[in-house]
Enzyme design. Structure first.
Site, PDB file in Angstrom:
ATOM      1  N   GLY A  10       0.839  -1.205   0.000  1.00 51.43           N
ATOM      2  CA  GLY A  10       0.000   0.000   0.000  1.00 51.43           C
ATOM      3  C   GLY A  10       0.873   1.253   0.000  1.00 51.43           C
ATOM      4  CG  ASP A 133      -0.840  -0.428   9.107  1.00 52.59           C
ATOM      5  OD1 ASP A 133      -1.649   0.517   9.025  1.00 52.59           O
ATOM      6  OD2 ASP A 133      -0.870  -1.423   8.358  1.00 52.59           O
ATOM      7  NE  ARG A 168     -26.017  13.076  16.349  1.00 53.98           N
ATOM      8  CZ  ARG A 168     -26.196  13.667  15.175  1.00 53.98           C
ATOM      9  NH1 ARG A 168     -25.173  14.200  14.546  1.00 53.98           N
ATOM     10  NH2 ARG A 168     -27.379  13.717  14.623  1.00 53.98           N
ATOM     11  CG  HIS A 277      -7.926   4.071   1.425  1.00 59.31           C
ATOM     12  ND1 HIS A 277      -9.069   3.315   1.539  1.00 59.31           N
ATOM     13  CD2 HIS A 277      -6.919   3.207   1.169  1.00 59.31           C
ATOM     14  CE1 HIS A 277      -8.763   2.047   1.348  1.00 59.31           C
ATOM     15  NE2 HIS A 277      -7.475   1.954   1.120  1.00 59.31           N
ATOM     16  CD  GLN A 279      -7.019   6.172   9.277  1.00 61.70           C
ATOM     17  OE1 GLN A 279      -6.564   5.795  10.343  1.00 61.70           O
ATOM     18  NE2 GLN A 279      -7.925   5.474   8.616  1.00 61.70           N
TER      19      GLN A 279
HETATM   20  O1  F6P Z   1      -1.099  -1.492   5.806  1.00 63.84           O
HETATM   21  C1  F6P Z   1      -1.607  -0.250   5.512  1.00 63.84           C
HETATM   22  C2  F6P Z   1      -3.095  -0.304   5.396  1.00 63.84           C
HETATM   23  O2  F6P Z   1      -3.477   1.019   5.133  1.00 63.84           O
HETATM   24  C3  F6P Z   1      -3.825  -0.891   6.585  1.00 63.84           C
HETATM   25  O3  F6P Z   1      -3.878  -0.022   7.680  1.00 63.84           O
HETATM   26  C4  F6P Z   1      -5.150  -1.217   5.973  1.00 63.84           C
HETATM   27  O4  F6P Z   1      -5.794  -2.262   6.642  1.00 63.84           O
HETATM   28  C5  F6P Z   1      -4.777  -1.664   4.592  1.00 63.84           C
HETATM   29  O5  F6P Z   1      -3.524  -1.076   4.307  1.00 63.84           O
HETATM   30  C6  F6P Z   1      -5.771  -1.249   3.545  1.00 63.84           C
HETATM   31  O6  F6P Z   1      -5.338  -1.716   2.315  1.00 63.84           O
HETATM   32  P1  F6P Z   1      -6.102  -1.416   0.951  1.00 63.84           P
HETATM   33  O7  F6P Z   1      -5.720  -0.058   0.513  1.00 63.84           O
HETATM   34  O8  F6P Z   1      -5.611  -2.449   0.021  1.00 63.84           O
HETATM   35  O9  F6P Z   1      -7.565  -1.520   1.245  1.00 63.84           O
END
Ligand code: F6P
Length: 356
Positions: A10, A133, A168, A277, A279
């Site tokens: 990723g 991560d 909330r 995403h 993040q």
């Molecule tokens: O490992 C990085 C990460 O962003 C994880 O936090 C997340 O679970 C995964 O990749 C998501 O991957 P994709 O973009 O393939 O959905």
């Protein structure tokens, strides 16, 4: 010397900063020729490469994503494009045809595992750890993590004001796979009332009780939950499985699941935001730009000294390296005695633990 660079798995903020640093250091310090391999290991199979020079890496330090592109399903040893057949010999032959003396591979645990398998076949490799991560073994930090934490903190800041206005319960779900680093640091930075981590299965009763207590006191509740968190006695919440991927399980949805458990027990509204995403995208923070630059420079030094088969690490304040064999396929969770967990408990931030 002719060195290839690729980004695998990723994407993550700071990849371009590493590409820039490796390229500049190799060109400036030893006049090397540098070639970018596109879309991770896939580029070695599809013969997609491009030269990297001073001009190509100009202005990319602060750019998110990766100028080389990436791929999170391409393992040449089990190539999805050939029904899982071993195409490593083809990748190797192309690397030889290019005249590569070695590869700098920027990636997470899956990418390091693949890189490690090329070593004995005669393609020397240096690894650079990346992932938002922060879960790679033997390094205290990976670049990209600080940028992800900043996004979570800002999201919680914003969710808090609207949660307070409406009284909330707001649940924010973070990424992080099986490790709770993003949720823990992001949750603390964003002032969450509750932080739920994969490392500490939570009690739904304890979470509901705290929300009810805060509701009785006219307060809102801000919950930061990691995608890999789960209630005690329950399974992980899986969004999808990708059969031909080195990392086949895609987590996601535990925030929504928790909302469904809590709502019947509370009179205030429970709402969930999946940060997703957001993040992983965008410009790296200054910390990540510097860390990625240091990692890239350090990787270039390993190449110059011929110290192949190693991955750059951060130990305390210092860059170091470990053998790839020590990191391949391993991950790093939040230890249960991590000092930030004690700080959280001391401040009354719930970790979803059942009361004794
Ligand atoms: O490992 C990085 C990460 O962003 C994880 O936090 C997340 O679970 C995964 O990749 C998501 O991957 P994709 O973009 O393939 O959905």
């Amino acid at each position: 010397m002719h060195i290839g660079i690729l980004t695998g798995g990723g994407d993550c903020p700071g990849l371009n900063a590493v590409i820039r640093a490796v390229t500049l250091a190799l060109i400036n310090e030893c006049g090397a020729r540098v070639t970018g391999i596109e879309r991770g290991f896939l580029g070695l199979l599809t013969r997609s490469v491009r030269p990297l020079g001073l001009r190509e890496v100009q202005g990319i330090l602060a750019q998110g994503g990766t100028i080389l592109g990436t791929h999170n399903r391409c393992d040449p040893f089990h190539y999805f494009g050939a029904d899982g057949a071993d195409c490593s010999a083809q990748a190797l032959a192309y690397a030889r045809e290019l005249g590569l003396d070695g590869l700098v591979v920027i990636g997470g645990d899956g990418t390091m595992s693949i890189a490690h398998r090329f070593e004995p076949l005669g393609l020397p490799v240096v690894g650079v750890p990346k992932t938002i991560d922060n879960d790679l073994a033997h390094t205290d930090r990976t670049f990209g993590f600080d940028s992800a934490v900043a996004v979570v903190a800002e999201a919680l800041d914003r969710l808090e004001t609207t949660a307070r206005s409406h009284g909330r319960v707001m649940i924010a779900e973070t990424m992080g796979r099986y490790a709770g680093w993003i949720a823990l640091e992001g949750g603390m930075a964003g002032g969450a009332d509750m932080i739920l981590l994969p490392e500490l299965p939570f009690s739904v009763e304890a979470v509901a009780r705290l929300c009810a207590e805060r509701e009785a006191g006219d307060g809102c509740t801000l919950i930061c939950i990691a995608e890999g968190a789960r209630a005690a006695g329950h399974d992980l919440t899986v969004r999808a499985t990708l059969a031909d991927s080195p990392d086949p399980i895609r987590l996601g949805g535990v925030g929504q699941w928790l909302q469904q458990q809590l709502q019947p027990q509370l009179s205030s509204e429970v709402r969930t935001t999946l940060l997703g995403h957001v993040q992983r995208g965008g410009s790296p923070t200054p910390y990540d730009r510097v860390l990625a630059t240091r990692f890239g420079y350090h990787a270039a030094q390993l190449v110059r000294r011929g110290e192949w088969g190693r991955m750059v690490t951060l130990r305390g304040e210092d860059c170091d390296s470990v053998p790839l064999s020590d990191v391949a396929g391993k991950s790093r969770n939040v230890p249960l005695d991590h000092p930030l967990l004690a700080v959280a408990r001391g401040l009354g931030v719930s970790l979803g633990e059942a009361r004794a």
